[in-house]
Design a protein around this motif. Structure first.
Motif, PDB file in Angstrom:
ATOM      1  N   ARG A   1      39.615-111.567 -18.392  1.00 25.91           N
ATOM      2  CA  ARG A   1      39.782-113.016 -18.550  1.00 25.91           C
ATOM      3  C   ARG A   1      40.762-113.569 -17.521  1.00 25.91           C
ATOM      4  NH1 ARG A   1      41.026-114.041 -24.930  1.00 25.91           N
ATOM      5  NH2 ARG A   1      39.396-112.738 -25.838  1.00 25.91           N
ATOM      6  N   GLY A   2      41.923-112.939 -17.438  1.00 24.28           N
ATOM      7  CA  GLY A   2      42.969-113.464 -16.580  1.00 24.28           C
ATOM      8  C   GLY A   2      42.867-113.027 -15.149  1.00 24.28           C
ATOM      9  N   ALA A   3      41.907-112.164 -14.819  1.00 28.10           N
ATOM     10  CA  ALA A   3      41.782-111.654 -13.460  1.00 28.10           C
ATOM     11  C   ALA A   3      40.573-112.239 -12.754  1.00 28.10           C
ATOM     12  CB  ALA A   3      41.691-110.131 -13.473  1.00 28.10           C
TER      13      ALA A   3
ATOM     14  N   GLY B   1      37.817-116.112 -16.367  1.00 28.12           N
ATOM     15  CA  GLY B   1      37.916-117.210 -17.313  1.00 28.12           C
ATOM     16  C   GLY B   1      37.594-116.772 -18.728  1.00 28.12           C
ATOM     17  N   TYR B   2      37.817-117.682 -19.665  1.00 33.35           N
ATOM     18  CA  TYR B   2      37.713-117.325 -21.079  1.00 33.35           C
ATOM     19  C   TYR B   2      36.269-117.042 -21.488  1.00 33.35           C
ATOM     20  CZ  TYR B   2      38.293-117.554 -26.117  1.00 33.35           C
ATOM     21  OH  TYR B   2      38.282-117.264 -27.456  1.00 33.35           O
TER      22      TYR B   2
ATOM     23  N   PRO C   1      40.475-121.610 -17.881  1.00 32.85           N
ATOM     24  CA  PRO C   1      39.217-122.358 -17.771  1.00 32.85           C
ATOM     25  C   PRO C   1      38.091-121.562 -18.406  1.00 32.85           C
ATOM     26  CG  PRO C   1      39.758-121.316 -15.675  1.00 32.85           C
ATOM     27  CD  PRO C   1      40.938-121.084 -16.581  1.00 32.85           C
ATOM     28  N   ALA C   2      37.034-122.250 -18.793  1.00 37.20           N
ATOM     29  CA  ALA C   2      35.898-121.552 -19.408  1.00 37.20           C
ATOM     30  C   ALA C   2      35.293-120.551 -18.436  1.00 37.20           C
ATOM     31  CB  ALA C   2      34.851-122.565 -19.874  1.00 37.20           C
TER      32      ALA C   2
ATOM     33  N   CYS D   1      43.004-129.537 -25.524  1.00 34.39           N
ATOM     34  CA  CYS D   1      44.203-129.400 -24.687  1.00 34.39           C
ATOM     35  C   CYS D   1      43.869-129.302 -23.209  1.00 34.39           C
ATOM     36  CB  CYS D   1      45.009-128.169 -25.109  1.00 34.39           C
ATOM     37  SG  CYS D   1      44.100-126.619 -24.970  1.00 34.39           S
ATOM     38  N   LYS D   2      42.615-128.978 -22.880  1.00 31.29           N
ATOM     39  CA  LYS D   2      42.247-128.786 -21.475  1.00 31.29           C
ATOM     40  C   LYS D   2      41.442-129.950 -20.914  1.00 31.29           C
ATOM     41  CE  LYS D   2      40.555-124.666 -22.559  1.00 31.29           C
ATOM     42  NZ  LYS D   2      39.972-123.308 -22.483  1.00 31.29           N
ATOM     43  N   ARG D   3      41.299-131.030 -21.694  1.00 24.83           N
ATOM     44  CA  ARG D   3      40.494-132.155 -21.223  1.00 24.83           C
ATOM     45  C   ARG D   3      41.302-133.040 -20.286  1.00 24.83           C
ATOM     46  NH1 ARG D   3      37.455-134.324 -26.714  1.00 24.83           N
ATOM     47  NH2 ARG D   3      36.534-132.329 -27.320  1.00 24.83           N
TER      48      ARG D   3
END
Length: 884
Positions: free
Chosen positions: A134-136, A139-140, A446-447, A556-558
């Motif tokens: 995810r973090g590399a 994304g989620y 991010p997605a 929260c990401k909008r």
């Protein structure tokens, strides 16, 4: 249940509040006013971390209680799988001994190099393969693709190892294969259920017997027949060439994802600071990339044993199976009966060791996969049962007979994933084009991140296309390494252009140095690394509750919506047609194409695994017949998703209206109470204050007063003024009079208002010349001076010399006045309550200053809000619309 049902809130530690909720002006992005979260409880096995093993979180310090030796021993126990010997045997029969030896050497070097950064970052960040991905760069949501690949890997190899157990039971005790499949599956569950706790003990007990039985036949053969190795190396086979070498390497490259299972144990490695560097690095390398040193040797062992068995007269079909090759090997020291018993015991021991790891790793991967797809987490135990069930079905389908073809196809996708992952961890992070730490929480990712997703998509597409033969046999044989190279280069290019900021959907919140923080939803305390600040609930929540939250829709990401006036063409739009019709058409087309491509891939795979599907007419009829069904499925998927999205939007809007109404009701009740009390208090206090003031003036004229008495008189005067100011504030708060609107020259008026203020020397005025504003001067002056007082107090509280910026921003139909300070900023919990009446952080405050500022703005038809707040200061704004 072990989960509490009541939440206890703790004040947030001070930290970076750049992404905390704020109160905004109309037309801007107005955050939701702090919904009360619904308390969540989990099944008992989810709450029991001995079973769950932090399947969806990073492993906290208090759970990393195993020594480096235990971690390394447990991880190495997972490479006991005899599929390695089977792969070596199959490669030898297909491409010869020399090609197998060279392929093992090259593949081992490749796997070691690519696995090292993965193992290092997983051990340092204490996350499993999915959270690492995810973090590399993925994304989620993007990492769910890789979770599917990794889940497939664990299922395939669980099935392969189960088939080996069933074959051994068939040969040794004549147990039918389908019963053997069931036994090999059920025997794993008691050990995999308890996670690392039970697995580490099991691997510790079985390690020495496994090593002794595994090496015994080779020691006996070396003593009894020293020339066996020479005959093995001299065995005839297909001529060595680039095609045979590439085909052998492609099969071995599929083993690269074994590092994922190693990482599942490496995440429990104690902190590097708690031990010597040699111990930490030794355990990390041995349990991580070091597996291939033993794994490569096991592949060569299989090549040697299959050659030995065939030379001793065993049929190639039986010799390629582990039970066949080890039975023949043990017969060099024991009789046929005892040799079969020892071979069976060794195979059962080795396969149970690896399948415990396969089941454990698969349950972790499936928990992560289905959590993102369904936002539902029944627990790792449920996915463990799902994992073994699917694997048992694959055994019944005969997956072992297609081992080479399955691994060769699969390795293209696996190598594309690892190529993108390696690019981020080994190239982009050292170059500073990727964040140094691994961020795995939904709220901050991010997605889809194009760095990993784009790199894997390009590499996988090219690799699978080459494997299907579109560019000739040479590139077909080398397709997995090519897929890795293209994915790596693509990810490096995209990551270099995107930079570290592209890895975050918003700035992660800093919880400071507090040890633990309570989750507002499940009410459990977790380490700060496992917590996020939720702007939907305006509270800290844990990463699992964040992942399971169905209502916020990633609020929260909008980004803030852009206010737009409809143009002439937009005003002519036919509103009976949904404004999202073209978006839906594109979605249906994309899903239809994806289903069609997936169906094509399944057909091509079946074509390589079976015969009878080569008739072009059959292919054409197959696709034409399937197209309508796929189109209906695509429409159903899109519309079902649309209905779900609209339902969630309606629920979100209803929750928004309900929460706003509740807050306004509570605020109005508080304001009414303050207004009723204000008039009474002011009347009752005016007369006593007047008497005290007169008495003090008389006392101050007494010539017999000493220095101490003069200080007392001065103190009384200060407190009288303070009481008078509180009365004035209460009276002003209670007044409901009309504004006296006057047009003023804004710059000249502000200069005059600041002329007698104590902080005037610290104020920088930024107001255009000649700007006029229609307002109530007295009330607006009170509001602006109150903001300046707060700004000066914030700077002084942070022990900084006050620097206040007073600026005016002109927008269409509205004037915005901003007062910015250089204080320490406002924590999110204080920022959310800044305008609540009677709420204050000052020792001598009343808590009506900012509510009065908001009331002044609202009486003019505007609003007041916190524009931004952080370590560098806070900016407060109020808006005054133009007079009609």
């Amino acid at each position: 249940m072990t989960i509490r049902t009541e939440a206890s809130r703790t004040p947030l530690p001070a930290g970076d509040a750049t992404d905390a909720p704020s109160l905004a002006m109309p037309g801007a992005a107005t955050p939701l006013p702090g919904f009360e979260p619904v308390r969540r409880s989990y099944q008992s096995w989810v709450a029991d971390e001995t079973v769950e093993d932090y399947a969806l979180r990073y492993a906290p310090v208090n759970h990393r209680r195993w020594s480096p030796f235990v971690i390394a021993n447990t991880a190495l126990g997972g490479i006991s799988f005899l599929a390695l010997e089977a792969i070596g045997a199959a490669l030898t029969l297909s491409w010869g001994v020399l090609a197998t030896m060279i392929a093992v050497l090259l593949a081992s070097i490749f796997i070691f190099i690519t696995s090292l950064p993965i193992a290092y970052h997983a051990a340092r960040s204490n996350v499993d393969m999915d959270l690492l991905t995810r973090g590399a760069g993925f994304g989620y949501i993007g990492s769910s693709i890789t979770s599917l690949v990794y889940t497939s890997y664990t299922i395939i190899f669980f099935a392969l190892e189960g088939v080996i157990i069933a074959q051994a039971l068939l040969v040794s005790i004549n147990l039918p294969l389908h019963y053997g499949y069931l036994v090999s599956t059920l025997f794993i569950l008691p050990f995999a259920v308890r996670g690392m706790t039970a697995i580490s003990r099991f691997q510790m007990v079985t390690q020495i017997p496994w090593i002794v039985l595994g090496l015994l036949p080779f020691v006996v053969i070396a003593l009894s027949d020293p020339q066996a190795v020479v005959r093995w190396q001299a065995s005839s086979g297909p001529e060595l060439g680039w095609l045979s070498l590439g085909a052998a390497i492609s099969v071995l490259c599929a083993l690269s994802l074994q590092i994922g299972e190693q990482v599942d144990y490496l995440r429990f490695l104690p902190p590097r600071e708690s031990m010597t560097g040699l111990r930490w690095w030794g355990a990390m390398i041995l349990a991580g990339p070091g597996w291939i040193l033993i794994g490569g040797a096991k592949v060569l062992m299989g090549s040697f044993l299959v050659t030995l068995a065939i030379n001793d007269g065993m049929s190639p079909e039986f010799a390629v199976e582990p039970i066949g090759m080890f039975w023949q090997a043990f017969q060099h020291a024991f009789g046929p009966g005892l040799a079969l018993a020892l071979a069976t015991i060794y195979i059962l021991l080795a396969q149970v060791k690896i399948n415990v790891t396969n089941a454990y790793a698969g349950s972790l991967a499936q928990s992560n996969l289905f959590l993102r797809l369904t936002r539902y987490h029944p627990g790792r135990l449920v996915w463990l049962l799902f994992h073994v069930t699917i694997s048992c079905a694959l055994m019944l389908l005969g997956v072992f007979s297609t081992l080479e073809a399955v691994l060769a196809i699969y390795s293209n996708l696996a190598l594309a994933w690892l190529g993108a992952l390696f690019a981020d961890l080994a190239i982009l992070k050292p170059l500073g084009r990727s964040p140094r730490h691994i961020e795995f929480k939904r709220a901050y990712l991010p997605a889809f991140n194009p760095v990993g997703c784009g790199g894997m998509a390009l590499g996988g597409l090219v690799g699978v296309s080459l494997y299907l033969g579109i560019a000739g046999p040479f590139l077909q044989a080398w397709s997995p390494p090519i897929a890795f190279l293209i994915a790596m280069l693509s990810a490096v290019v995209i990551g270099s252009l995107r930079g570290p900021a592209g890895y975050f959907a918003r700035t992660p919140y800093d919880f400071g140095h507090a040890a633990d923080c309570l989750c507002a939803i499940c009410t459990h305390g977790y380490e700060n690394r496992d917590m996020v600040y939720c702007t939907f609930y305006e509270r800290p929540i844990c990463s699992l509750c964040c992942s399971l939250e169905p209502h916020c829709r990633d609020y929260c990401k909008r980004p803030p919506p852009v206010a737009m006036q409809p143009s002439g063409l937009e005003s002519l739009r036919l509103h009976r047609v949904s404004p999202q019709i073209w978006q839906r058409i594109w979605q249906i087309a994309a899903v239809f194409v994806a289903l069609l491509v997936g169906l094509g891939c399944l057909y091509l795979i079946a074509r390589y695994l079976a015969s009878g599907l080569h008739d072009p007419a059959l292919v054409r009829h197959f696709f034409l017949g399937s197209a309508p069904l796929l189109a209906l499925i695509a429409i159903w998927i899109v519309m079902a998703n649309e209905r779900r999205r609209l339902t969630e939007d309606d629920l979100l809007r209803a929750l928004t209206r309900l929460s706003i109404t509740q807050r306004e009701l509570a605020l109005n009740q508080r304001l009414a109470a303050v207004g009723e009390v204000a008039a009474t208090i002011s009347h009752e206090l005016r007369n006593p204050l007047g008497t005290i003031t007169s008495s003090v003036e008389v006392l101050s004229r007494d010539p017999g007063l000493g220095p101490d008495s003069e200080e007392d008189v001065a103190r009384i005067r200060r407190n009288i003024r303070r009481c008078s100011r509180i009365i004035d504030i209460l009276l002003d708060f209670a007044r409901q009079g009309e504004n006296e609107i006057v047009s003023v020259d804004l710059r000249e008026w502000l200069l005059a208002s600041l002329s007698d203020h104590s902080a005037r020397h610290h104020v920088r005025l930024d107001v255009p010349m000649g700007m006029r504003l229609a307002c109530d001067p007295s009330r607006l002056q009170f509001a602006i001076l109150n903001l300046i007082d707060n700004a000066a107090h914030a700077a002084e509280s942070a022990r900084r010399s006050p620097s206040i910026a007073l600026s005016v921003i002109r927008r269409p139909d509205v004037t915005v006045i901003e007062v910015a300070d250089n204080g320490a900023g406002m924590p999110p919990d204080l920022r959310a309550r800044a305008f609540d009446p009677l709420f204050t952080t000052k020792g001598a405050g009343v808590g009506l200053g900012l509510p009065l500022v908001r009331r002044v703005a609202q009486m003019h038809g505007g609003e007041a809000w916190v524009e931004r707040s952080g370590p560098d200061g806070t900016a407060m704004r109020l808006s005054i619309p133009d007079a009609p």
